[in-house]
Motif scaffolding. Structure first.
Motif, mmCIF file in Angstrom:
data_model
loop_
_atom_site.group_PDB
_atom_site.id
_atom_site.type_symbol
_atom_site.label_atom_id
_atom_site.label_comp_id
_atom_site.label_asym_id
_atom_site.label_seq_id
_atom_site.Cartn_x
_atom_site.Cartn_y
_atom_site.Cartn_z
ATOM 1 N N PRO A 67 -10.683 32.465 28.389
ATOM 2 C CA PRO A 67 -11.415 33.603 27.803
ATOM 3 C C PRO A 67 -11.698 34.476 28.994
ATOM 4 N N ASP A 68 -12.033 34.085 30.016
ATOM 5 C CA ASP A 68 -12.321 35.190 31.412
ATOM 6 C C ASP A 68 -10.804 36.003 31.493
ATOM 7 N N ARG A 69 -9.643 35.495 31.401
ATOM 8 C CA ARG A 69 -8.512 36.050 31.818
ATOM 9 C C ARG A 69 -8.312 37.183 30.557
ATOM 10 N N GLU A 70 -8.735 36.840 29.391
ATOM 11 C CA GLU A 70 -8.605 37.584 28.403
ATOM 12 C C GLU A 70 -9.346 38.903 28.532
ATOM 13 N N ARG A 71 -10.738 38.623 28.803
ATOM 14 C CA ARG A 71 -11.753 39.539 29.239
ATOM 15 C C ARG A 71 -11.094 40.581 30.402
ATOM 16 N N ASP A 72 -10.532 39.966 31.407
ATOM 17 C CA ASP A 72 -10.185 40.837 32.401
ATOM 18 C C ASP A 72 -9.016 41.749 32.080
ATOM 19 N N THR A 73 -8.046 41.232 31.462
ATOM 20 C CA THR A 73 -7.009 41.970 30.970
ATOM 21 C C THR A 73 -7.474 43.044 30.258
ATOM 22 N N ALA A 74 -8.203 42.982 29.294
ATOM 23 C CA ALA A 74 -8.916 44.015 28.486
ATOM 24 C C ALA A 74 -9.605 45.005 29.237
ATOM 25 N N GLY A 75 -10.369 44.650 30.485
ATOM 26 C CA GLY A 75 -11.069 45.420 31.198
ATOM 27 C C GLY A 75 -10.058 46.405 31.948
ATOM 28 N N ILE A 76 -8.814 45.751 32.682
ATOM 29 C CA ILE A 76 -7.917 46.492 33.164
ATOM 30 C C ILE A 76 -7.490 47.578 32.395
ATOM 31 N N ARG A 77 -7.146 47.416 31.025
ATOM 32 C CA ARG A 77 -6.653 48.217 30.107
ATOM 33 C C ARG A 77 -7.408 48.995 29.903
ATOM 34 N N GLY A 78 -8.885 49.027 29.722
ATOM 35 C CA GLY A 78 -9.745 49.852 29.382
ATOM 36 C C GLY A 78 -10.049 50.945 30.431
ATOM 37 N N THR A 79 -10.024 50.428 31.797
ATOM 38 C CA THR A 79 -10.251 51.538 32.967
ATOM 39 C C THR A 79 -9.166 52.373 32.847
ATOM 40 N N ALA A 80 -7.687 51.741 32.804
ATOM 41 C CA ALA A 80 -6.647 52.686 32.707
ATOM 42 C C ALA A 80 -6.824 53.632 31.820
ATOM 43 N N GLY A 91 -7.489 68.731 30.355
ATOM 44 C CA GLY A 91 -6.140 69.379 30.148
ATOM 45 C C GLY A 91 -5.039 69.320 31.488
ATOM 46 N N ALA A 92 -5.551 68.298 32.081
ATOM 47 C CA ALA A 92 -4.682 67.927 33.386
ATOM 48 C C ALA A 92 -3.412 67.108 32.676
ATOM 49 N N PRO A 93 -2.112 67.390 33.257
ATOM 50 C CA PRO A 93 -0.838 66.621 32.877
ATOM 51 C C PRO A 93 -1.176 65.031 33.207
ATOM 52 N N VAL A 94 -0.743 64.160 32.556
ATOM 53 C CA VAL A 94 -0.735 62.536 32.622
ATOM 54 C C VAL A 94 0.391 62.074 32.522
ATOM 55 N N ASP A 95 0.776 60.926 32.957
ATOM 56 C CA ASP A 95 1.967 60.008 32.897
ATOM 57 C C ASP A 95 1.441 58.680 32.165
ATOM 58 N N VAL A 96 1.633 58.526 31.063
ATOM 59 C CA VAL A 96 1.086 57.585 29.970
ATOM 60 C C VAL A 96 2.319 56.392 30.064
ATOM 61 N N PRO A 97 1.522 55.285 30.506
ATOM 62 C CA PRO A 97 2.674 53.989 30.598
ATOM 63 C C PRO A 97 2.785 53.841 28.973
ATOM 64 N N GLU A 98 4.318 53.101 28.752
ATOM 65 C CA GLU A 98 4.430 52.797 27.330
ATOM 66 C C GLU A 98 3.218 51.959 26.530
ATOM 67 N N GLU A 99 2.777 50.815 27.261
ATOM 68 C CA GLU A 99 1.970 50.259 26.719
ATOM 69 C C GLU A 99 0.717 50.897 26.168
ATOM 70 N N LEU A 100 0.428 52.036 26.779
ATOM 71 C CA LEU A 100 -0.917 52.715 26.384
ATOM 72 C C LEU A 100 -0.566 53.687 25.491
ATOM 73 N N TYR A 101 0.607 54.289 25.276
ATOM 74 C CA TYR A 101 0.852 55.371 24.402
ATOM 75 C C TYR A 101 0.033 55.392 23.159
ATOM 76 N N PRO A 102 -0.032 54.389 22.262
ATOM 77 C CA PRO A 102 -0.963 54.338 21.195
ATOM 78 C C PRO A 102 -1.959 54.753 21.240
ATOM 79 N N TYR A 103 -2.797 54.071 22.424
ATOM 80 C CA TYR A 103 -4.266 54.652 22.793
ATOM 81 C C TYR A 103 -4.335 56.130 22.914
ATOM 82 N N VAL A 104 -3.405 56.574 23.815
ATOM 83 C CA VAL A 104 -3.564 57.765 24.459
ATOM 84 C C VAL A 104 -3.246 58.848 23.198
ATOM 85 N N ASP A 105 -2.280 58.523 22.223
ATOM 86 C CA ASP A 105 -1.752 59.428 21.422
ATOM 87 C C ASP A 105 -3.013 59.665 20.273
ATOM 88 N N GLY A 106 -3.666 58.484 20.066
ATOM 89 C CA GLY A 106 -4.719 58.504 19.217
ATOM 90 C C GLY A 106 -6.140 59.502 19.756
#
Length: 256
Positions: A67-80, A91-106
């Motif tokens: 559970p700690d590893r899952e929480r930490d992984t989610a925390g890293i993703r949330g920070t990103a 309005g600044a340009p960003v480079d979006v990692p592929e795994e985060l694209y669905p989050y950013v697009d929404g």
């Protein structure tokens, strides 16, 4: 001789705050100690059991810390996601990692749909009287919902939206002041926040949840935070049961 930095400083390493050189308790720490989270224990037990079933050869330590590893992984993703969101809203340009694209697009779709106008983004606040500090995500205007009134929006990438976020946003909204990172000694007045929301960012899109619908409800949530703060402080104190009171001296008459 030690030099004390005057003002309010957020330290990225350790995610801590100091006010005039002294450590200050964070809003999230107060809420963690002041509001019960009974669902965490069964969640951790379920995640550990699921890991054990999926990994028959796992050691006890691997199962226990799953559970700690899952929480930490989610925390890293949330920070990103938060870091990218801060740049996008300006309005600044960003480079979006592929795994985060669905989050950013929404999130981008949310900004466009609600015509979000940033007022203050990622600022550090403090309340001297209550001795807390924190860092809010964004104060914005939502013209279609609140007109020109400033509102507090907290970004969440967790699985759900939880009740303590009401108190969290209220604490930020009712802080004494905020500072700019390059001038921590100058205390700036916050705008009067009229409502609060959570923008729940998930791979399926971003949903806006109302927390406090007006200023009066926001102040009610701040009262809840005050109670959580009192419980947190009670937990820190070295309270103990005192020694028993001695029996009073009693003279017994001899039986005749």
């Amino acid at each position: 001789m030690t030099t004390v930095t005057k003002g309010l400083v957020f330290h990225e390493e350790g995610h801590k705050y100091t006010l005039d050189g002294k450590r200050t308790t964070s809003v999230t720490t107060i809420l963690s100690g002041g509001i019960p989270k009974p669902f965490l224990v069964p969640w951790a037990a379920r995640r550990a059991a699921e890991y054990a079933i999926a990994n028959p050869g796992a050691s006890l330590d691997e199962i226990r810390t799953a559970p700690d590893r899952e929480r930490d992984t989610a925390g890293i993703r949330g920070t990103a996601v938060h870091d990218i969101a801060e740049r996008i809203i300006h309005g600044a340009p960003v480079d979006v990692p592929e795994e985060l694209y669905p989050y950013v697009d929404g999130y981008v779709r949310f900004l466009d749909a609600f015509r979000v106008e940033p007022v203050l983004v990622e600022k550090t606040v403090a309340h001297r009287g209550m001795g807390y500090a924190g860092r809010f995500d964004a104060i914005v205007r939502l013209p279609g919902l609140n007109g020109s009134d400033p509102v507090m929006v907290d970004l969440k990438t967790s699985n759900g939206v939880y009740r303590e976020t009401k108190a969290q946003c209220a604490a930020y909204s009712c802080a004494d002041f905020y500072v700019e990172p390059d001038d921590p000694a100058t205390e700036l007045a916050l705008p009067v926040i009229q409502a609060s929301y959570v923008a729940h960012i998930t791979p399926e899109g971003t949903e806006l949840h109302p927390l406090a619908r007006d200023r009066a409800e926001l102040l009610e949530h701040f009262e809840i935070f005050k109670h959580a703060h009192a419980i947190y402080r009670f937990g820190l104190a070295k309270h103990k049961v005192l020694d028993p009171i001695p029996y009073p001296a009693i003279e017994f008459e001899e039986a005749s």
